[in-house]
Design a protein around this motif. Structure first.
Motif, PDB file in Angstrom:
ATOM      1  N   ASP A 186     -37.457  45.798  30.143  1.00 45.10           N
ATOM      2  CA  ASP A 186     -37.825  45.758  31.558  1.00 45.10           C
ATOM      3  C   ASP A 186     -36.762  46.493  32.379  1.00 45.10           C
ATOM      4  OD1 ASP A 186     -39.662  44.004  33.616  1.00 45.10           O
ATOM      5  OD2 ASP A 186     -37.629  44.321  34.368  1.00 45.10           O
ATOM      6  N   LEU A 187     -37.180  47.387  33.256  1.00 44.50           N
ATOM      7  CA  LEU A 187     -36.230  48.202  34.021  1.00 44.50           C
ATOM      8  C   LEU A 187     -35.358  47.357  34.939  1.00 44.50           C
ATOM      9  CD1 LEU A 187     -35.765  51.330  34.101  1.00 44.50           C
ATOM     10  CD2 LEU A 187     -37.788  50.605  32.863  1.00 44.50           C
ATOM     11  N   HIS A 188     -35.907  46.288  35.508  1.00 46.37           N
ATOM     12  CA  HIS A 188     -35.092  45.426  36.361  1.00 46.37           C
ATOM     13  C   HIS A 188     -34.005  44.727  35.552  1.00 46.37           C
ATOM     14  CE1 HIS A 188     -38.131  46.169  39.371  1.00 46.37           C
ATOM     15  NE2 HIS A 188     -37.506  45.408  40.254  1.00 46.37           N
ATOM     16  N   MET A 189     -34.333  44.349  34.320  1.00 46.08           N
ATOM     17  CA  MET A 189     -33.330  43.695  33.489  1.00 46.08           C
ATOM     18  C   MET A 189     -32.252  44.685  33.051  1.00 46.08           C
ATOM     19  SD  MET A 189     -34.424  40.701  33.687  1.00 46.08           S
ATOM     20  CE  MET A 189     -33.281  39.941  32.570  1.00 46.08           C
ATOM     21  N   HIS A 237     -32.184  39.347  42.301  1.00 43.40           N
ATOM     22  CA  HIS A 237     -33.650  39.408  42.332  1.00 43.40           C
ATOM     23  C   HIS A 237     -34.265  39.004  40.993  1.00 43.40           C
ATOM     24  CE1 HIS A 237     -37.696  40.649  42.999  1.00 43.40           C
ATOM     25  NE2 HIS A 237     -37.612  41.804  42.394  1.00 43.40           N
ATOM     26  N   MET A 238     -33.667  39.416  39.875  1.00 42.15           N
ATOM     27  CA  MET A 238     -34.214  39.077  38.565  1.00 42.15           C
ATOM     28  C   MET A 238     -33.078  38.800  37.586  1.00 42.15           C
ATOM     29  SD  MET A 238     -37.543  41.549  38.035  1.00 42.15           S
ATOM     30  CE  MET A 238     -37.915  40.818  36.451  1.00 42.15           C
ATOM     31  N   TRP A 239     -33.333  37.897  36.650  1.00 47.07           N
ATOM     32  CA  TRP A 239     -32.320  37.566  35.658  1.00 47.07           C
ATOM     33  C   TRP A 239     -33.005  36.963  34.443  1.00 47.07           C
ATOM     34  CZ3 TRP A 239     -33.307  34.709  40.004  1.00 47.07           C
ATOM     35  CH2 TRP A 239     -33.649  33.360  39.826  1.00 47.07           C
ATOM     36  N   SER A 240     -32.217  36.675  33.431  1.00 47.02           N
ATOM     37  CA  SER A 240     -32.714  36.038  32.219  1.00 47.02           C
ATOM     38  C   SER A 240     -31.855  34.825  31.901  1.00 47.02           C
ATOM     39  CB  SER A 240     -32.676  37.022  31.042  1.00 47.02           C
ATOM     40  OG  SER A 240     -33.120  36.411  29.847  1.00 47.02           O
ATOM     41  N   GLY A 241     -32.479  33.760  31.410  1.00 45.72           N
ATOM     42  CA  GLY A 241     -31.733  32.568  31.039  1.00 45.72           C
ATOM     43  C   GLY A 241     -31.132  31.867  32.244  1.00 45.72           C
ATOM     44  N   ASP A 242     -29.873  31.475  32.124  1.00 42.60           N
ATOM     45  CA  ASP A 242     -29.212  30.692  33.171  1.00 42.60           C
ATOM     46  C   ASP A 242     -28.191  31.488  33.964  1.00 42.60           C
ATOM     47  OD1 ASP A 242     -30.601  28.389  32.341  1.00 42.60           O
ATOM     48  OD2 ASP A 242     -29.093  27.989  30.787  1.00 42.60           O
ATOM     49  N   GLU A 243     -28.165  32.825  33.765  1.00 39.23           N
ATOM     50  CA  GLU A 243     -27.115  33.614  34.396  1.00 39.23           C
ATOM     51  C   GLU A 243     -27.686  34.820  35.132  1.00 39.23           C
ATOM     52  OE1 GLU A 243     -23.209  33.233  31.621  1.00 39.23           O
ATOM     53  OE2 GLU A 243     -24.935  34.226  30.684  1.00 39.23           O
ATOM     54  N   LEU A 244     -27.146  35.061  36.327  1.00 40.82           N
ATOM     55  CA  LEU A 244     -27.402  36.282  37.060  1.00 40.82           C
ATOM     56  C   LEU A 244     -26.506  37.381  36.500  1.00 40.82           C
ATOM     57  CD1 LEU A 244     -27.243  34.860  40.712  1.00 40.82           C
ATOM     58  CD2 LEU A 244     -29.264  35.101  39.266  1.00 40.82           C
ATOM     59  N   ASN A 269     -23.429  39.565  35.805  1.00 45.68           N
ATOM     60  CA  ASN A 269     -21.994  39.262  35.674  1.00 45.68           C
ATOM     61  C   ASN A 269     -21.713  37.812  35.305  1.00 45.68           C
ATOM     62  OD1 ASN A 269     -19.464  40.552  35.636  1.00 45.68           O
ATOM     63  ND2 ASN A 269     -18.923  39.766  37.650  1.00 45.68           N
ATOM     64  N   GLY A 270     -22.747  37.085  34.875  1.00 45.49           N
ATOM     65  CA  GLY A 270     -22.537  35.714  34.436  1.00 45.49           C
ATOM     66  C   GLY A 270     -22.534  34.674  35.531  1.00 45.49           C
ATOM     67  N   HIS A 271     -22.879  35.054  36.761  1.00 52.35           N
ATOM     68  CA  HIS A 271     -22.941  34.059  37.835  1.00 52.35           C
ATOM     69  C   HIS A 271     -24.082  33.075  37.567  1.00 52.35           C
ATOM     70  CE1 HIS A 271     -19.916  35.919  40.342  1.00 52.35           C
ATOM     71  NE2 HIS A 271     -20.515  37.096  40.215  1.00 52.35           N
ATOM     72  N   PRO A 272     -23.897  31.797  37.893  1.00 55.07           N
ATOM     73  CA  PRO A 272     -24.917  30.787  37.571  1.00 55.07           C
ATOM     74  C   PRO A 272     -26.208  31.005  38.348  1.00 55.07           C
ATOM     75  CG  PRO A 272     -23.180  29.833  38.937  1.00 55.07           C
ATOM     76  CD  PRO A 272     -22.702  31.201  38.539  1.00 55.07           C
ATOM     77  N   ALA A 273     -27.314  31.016  37.631  1.00 52.79           N
ATOM     78  CA  ALA A 273     -28.605  31.237  38.267  1.00 52.79           C
ATOM     79  C   ALA A 273     -29.055  30.036  39.083  1.00 52.79           C
ATOM     80  CB  ALA A 273     -29.651  31.564  37.197  1.00 52.79           C
ATOM     81  N   ASP A 274     -28.477  28.860  38.850  1.00 54.66           N
ATOM     82  CA  ASP A 274     -28.902  27.701  39.634  1.00 54.66           C
ATOM     83  C   ASP A 274     -28.423  27.762  41.076  1.00 54.66           C
ATOM     84  OD1 ASP A 274     -26.201  27.107  39.382  1.00 54.66           O
ATOM     85  OD2 ASP A 274     -26.486  25.272  38.224  1.00 54.66           O
ATOM     86  N   ARG A 275     -27.654  28.816  41.403  1.00 50.27           N
ATOM     87  CA  ARG A 275     -27.258  29.011  42.796  1.00 50.27           C
ATOM     88  C   ARG A 275     -28.329  29.745  43.603  1.00 50.27           C
ATOM     89  NH1 ARG A 275     -21.831  28.591  43.910  1.00 50.27           N
ATOM     90  NH2 ARG A 275     -22.573  28.630  46.060  1.00 50.27           N
TER      91      ARG A 275
END
Length: 303
Positions: free
Chosen positions: A250-253, A113-120, A122-128
């Protein structure tokens, strides 16, 4: 921000369930021992649809979010109230439901649902994360939640019906509730804010109380498997329906992104609070929406 404690890599590089991995068979069996009365309480708000009526606006929701739509079908195609014949004098009504979970009904946030930079998480790629769904950390990866629930009733601690819009719950508040928190528990935090809807939408939209950043870190450090609350964002909101904290706080982060702790928002906790029970069996099963960022849920407390 990952200089802070986090759960990345704790359950392997491929992990997409986060803190729900704490729900081992032994943890679930221990949670079942909380059932002492056999009483069952639903912890969700109702979903009211019908675009032809004001029904959706009568349930607490964040301003500006698309409200639920509920249609009844006739003969599988005509969306109008009614039934359809299926032979031998029988009749059947079908439903179509459109729900945007975030901010409109009781729901569970996925780790995508929320992330920072390029990673979800555990380091999964956010471009997915695409318009057709998230290839990693979707709500379908969560599975059913069967855990010991622990109620932190902060309004009761303070002797009020509900917290004020500007209240932020601190670790001291959580400790003062005097409940025992174990690894794998669901922390259920009551603010009483849904009661404010009775005073009108403008009162509800004036802001919202919620956990402070340090309270979120306090819960994560105690290995909760999920955090649930009756507010709309776990953390507090201002009158613009936004969080005032910076990204690091941020609590979600803190909970979703760093620790992989799913969030359940917009619960109804008033009946549960009236029982004076602080521990119970907590059940919630999100829909298996492939790649979904959230799912409507009906959490249940078994006393």
């Amino acid at each position: 921000m990952l200089d802070e404690p986090n759960n990345w890599g704790r359950w392997g590089a491929a992990d997409e369930r986060g803190a729900l991995n704490l729900l081992t068979p032994e943890t679930v069996l221990a949670a079942a021992s909380c059932v002492r009365e056999g009483r069952v309480l639903g912890l969700s708000l109702p979903i009211r649809g019908a675009t032809s009526s004001p029904a959706p606006t009568t349930v607490p929701h964040l301003r500006g979010r698309p409200l639920p739509q509920h249609f009844m079908s006739v003969d599988g195609g005509d969306y109008a109230a009614g039934t359809r014949p299926i032979g031998a004098g029988l009749r059947m009504a079908d439903d179509a439901l459109v729900v945007t979970p975030h901010g409109t009904t009781t729901h569970m946030d996925a780790l995508c649902h929320m992330w920072s930079g390029d990673e979800l998480y555990n380091g999964h790629p956010a471009d997915r994360v695409r318009s057709y769904g998230a290839g990693r950390c979707g709500i379908d990866k969560a599975g059913p939640v069967v855990a010991r629930g622990v109620l932190f009733d902060v309004p009761r601690l303070r002797g009020v019906d509900h917290l004020a819009a500007t209240d932020r719950i601190t670790p001291d508040d959580l400790e003062a509730c005097g409940v025992e928190l174990r690894p794998g528990d669901v922390a259920v935090v009551r603010t009483g804010w849904p009661l404010v809807w009775q005073d009108g939408p403008d009162a509800y939209w004036s802001g919202q109380p919620g956990l402070s950043a340090d309270a979120g870190r306090w819960l994560a450090a105690r290995d909760v498997c999920a955090v649930a609350s009756d507010n709309a964002a776990i953390g507090g909101l201002n009158e613009r329906q936004l969080a005032d904290e910076g990204l690091a706080d941020d609590l979600h982060m803190i909970l979703l992104w760093r620790h992989g702790v799913p969030l359940l928002e917009m619960l109804w906790l008033e009946e549960l609070a009236g029982t004076s029970r602080t521990d119970f069996l907590f059940l919630a099963a999100p829909l298996r929406i492939e790649g979904g960022t959230a799912s409507p849920v009906t959490p249940v407390a078994v006393l």
